[in-house]
Design a protein around this motif. Sequence first.
Motif, short mmCIF file in Angstrom:
data_model
loop_
_atom_site.label_atom_id
_atom_site.label_comp_id
_atom_site.label_asym_id
_atom_site.label_seq_id
_atom_site.Cartn_x
_atom_site.Cartn_y
_atom_site.Cartn_z
N PHE A 28 0.26 20.77 1.49
CA PHE A 28 0.21 19.38 0.71
C PHE A 28 0.02 18.55 1.76
CE2 PHE A 28 2.32 22.13 -2.72
CZ PHE A 28 1.09 21.83 -3.72
N SER A 29 0.66 18.65 3.04
CA SER A 29 0.47 17.52 3.97
C SER A 29 -1.01 17.43 4.23
CB SER A 29 0.96 17.91 5.11
OG SER A 29 0.53 19.27 6.20
N LEU A 30 -1.95 18.04 4.12
CA LEU A 30 -3.50 17.96 4.41
C LEU A 30 -4.22 16.85 3.28
CD1 LEU A 30 -4.67 21.49 4.43
CD2 LEU A 30 -4.26 19.87 6.31
N PHE A 31 -3.26 16.67 2.32
CA PHE A 31 -3.76 15.70 1.20
C PHE A 31 -3.12 14.22 1.54
CE2 PHE A 31 -3.66 19.80 -0.49
CZ PHE A 31 -5.22 20.22 -0.87
N ASP A 32 -2.22 14.18 2.38
CA ASP A 32 -1.67 12.78 2.81
C ASP A 32 -2.40 11.92 3.76
OD1 ASP A 32 0.28 10.94 2.97
OD2 ASP A 32 1.70 11.82 4.32
N LEU A 33 -2.79 10.86 3.23
CA LEU A 33 -3.43 9.65 4.07
C LEU A 33 -2.85 8.43 3.98
CD1 LEU A 33 -7.54 9.79 3.26
CD2 LEU A 33 -6.14 10.51 5.53
N TRP A 91 -8.84 3.90 0.98
CA TRP A 91 -8.04 3.94 -0.08
C TRP A 91 -8.65 4.83 -1.46
CZ3 TRP A 91 -3.55 2.63 -2.51
CH2 TRP A 91 -3.40 2.47 -3.67
N LEU A 92 -10.00 4.82 -1.31
CA LEU A 92 -10.63 5.68 -2.32
C LEU A 92 -10.20 6.96 -2.00
CD1 LEU A 92 -13.90 3.70 -3.30
CD2 LEU A 92 -11.66 3.71 -4.61
N LEU A 93 -10.69 7.45 -0.82
CA LEU A 93 -10.58 8.82 -0.38
C LEU A 93 -9.04 9.01 -0.50
CD1 LEU A 93 -11.56 11.37 1.01
CD2 LEU A 93 -10.95 10.18 3.19
N ALA A 94 -7.82 8.34 -0.16
CA ALA A 94 -6.64 8.82 -0.42
C ALA A 94 -6.36 8.98 -1.97
CB ALA A 94 -5.69 7.50 -0.10
N MET A 95 -6.83 8.23 -3.00
CA MET A 95 -6.75 8.53 -4.19
C MET A 95 -7.37 9.76 -4.74
SD MET A 95 -6.89 5.05 -6.33
CE MET A 95 -8.50 4.73 -6.15
N VAL A 151 0.83 -1.46 -0.10
CA VAL A 151 -0.04 0.21 0.11
C VAL A 151 0.92 1.32 0.11
CG1 VAL A 151 -1.75 1.05 1.22
CG2 VAL A 151 -1.88 -1.06 1.12
N THR A 152 1.80 1.19 0.89
CA THR A 152 2.99 2.44 0.84
C THR A 152 3.50 2.57 -0.50
OG1 THR A 152 3.40 2.02 2.92
CG2 THR A 152 4.95 3.45 1.84
N MET A 153 4.07 1.64 -1.11
CA MET A 153 4.69 1.99 -2.35
C MET A 153 3.59 2.18 -3.57
SD MET A 153 7.52 -1.14 -3.02
CE MET A 153 6.63 -2.54 -2.64
N SER A 154 2.36 1.65 -3.41
CA SER A 154 1.37 1.93 -4.43
C SER A 154 1.00 3.62 -4.49
CB SER A 154 -0.07 1.14 -4.27
OG SER A 154 0.47 -0.26 -4.49
N LEU A 155 0.85 4.09 -2.96
CA LEU A 155 0.55 5.42 -2.86
C LEU A 155 1.56 6.25 -3.05
CD1 LEU A 155 -1.28 5.23 0.68
CD2 LEU A 155 -2.42 5.59 -1.66
N TYR A 179 -13.68 12.23 8.61
CA TYR A 179 -14.15 12.61 7.59
C TYR A 179 -14.25 14.04 7.37
CZ TYR A 179 -14.15 7.78 5.77
OH TYR A 179 -13.89 6.44 5.59
N GLY A 180 -14.55 14.66 8.38
CA GLY A 180 -14.77 16.12 8.62
C GLY A 180 -13.63 16.76 7.97
N ASP A 181 -12.62 16.40 8.60
CA ASP A 181 -11.11 16.96 8.48
C ASP A 181 -11.01 16.87 6.77
OD1 ASP A 181 -11.15 18.09 11.00
OD2 ASP A 181 -9.72 16.42 11.50
N GLN A 182 -11.07 15.64 6.45
CA GLN A 182 -10.95 15.30 4.98
C GLN A 182 -11.62 16.20 3.79
OE1 GLN A 182 -8.07 13.87 4.45
NE2 GLN A 182 -8.16 13.47 6.67
N PHE A 183 -12.95 16.51 4.42
CA PHE A 183 -13.78 17.37 3.51
C PHE A 183 -13.49 18.80 3.35
CE2 PHE A 183 -17.37 14.16 4.15
CZ PHE A 183 -17.45 13.58 2.83
N MET A 184 -12.77 19.28 4.75
CA MET A 184 -12.30 20.50 4.75
C MET A 184 -11.09 20.48 3.72
SD MET A 184 -12.61 21.86 8.69
CE MET A 184 -11.87 23.21 8.28
N SER A 185 -10.10 19.34 3.81
CA SER A 185 -9.04 19.41 2.94
C SER A 185 -9.35 19.34 1.40
CB SER A 185 -8.17 18.10 3.06
OG SER A 185 -7.75 18.15 4.44
#
Length: 261
Positions: A213-218, A135-139, A45-49, A230-236
């Motif tokens: 850009f650290s806000l987009f790192d999951l 995973w989908l949210l990270a993408m 997962v780490t290498m794929s991301l 998910y509240g923080d991610q929607f804000m991101s």
Amino acid sequence: MLFFYLKIYLKQRFLVGYLGFVSLCLLGVPLLSRFSMRQVQELAVTMSLACLSVSGLLLAILLGAFSLWHDVDRRYVLCYLSLPVQRRVYVRSRFGASAIVLTAFLLIVGIVASLVIPIASSFYPSERAFVWSTWLLAMVLIWLKSLLILALSLMLSSVATSFFFPFCVSLAVYLAGGVTQQAHDYLHGSYGAQFSFALRWCVDLFYYVLPNFSLFDLTPQTVYSLTVDYGDQFMSIGYGMTYTFFLLWAAVAVFDRREIS
């Protein structure tokens, strides 16, 4: 003009070769992940991301930095602007075509990565259940981050006279924007008092001006199946969309006032 630029991109052999190279790298993830004795799924997962993030970053910078600069350098823009087309429509069409190509690229690479992870996990099943929603949210966040970088490089290309300026500056902003959050938190913590006021002021300036850009790192949440706020991610997501629209507006405003001869 959007479909015109899409046809131009579809004729580029570089995009097909780049897509094939990234997909080939992802196909090697199951083999490389077996070097980890007990964390095969986590390493896969780490290498794929990482592959998704780096490949999207490079493609976004190349598309944004090359598009306007190439047309201005080869004087193609004079032919385009001689048509009854406003400059703002030209810039938005360039961004739209590049965004569609970038989205299609990340979608295909994301599908390949989604197929690779179960294969790697089958070699040594993990104790943690893989959460596909994370995973989908990270993408999605990687896609938004790539669009933001595309808008940034396009904005820099609207004022640049060479390819290397938007390419190098976009890469530098990405690297700096990835560490501003950690630097800000450290300097405002218990150890921050030992640093000078000028240093803390400079770090705060970069923190508030550069995209975070650290806000987009999951990556930790996706790798170790941690709980996601998910509240923080929607804000991101809102932050990324707002910053992208602002950079696109700046690119249109700057290119609209640029003298082209």
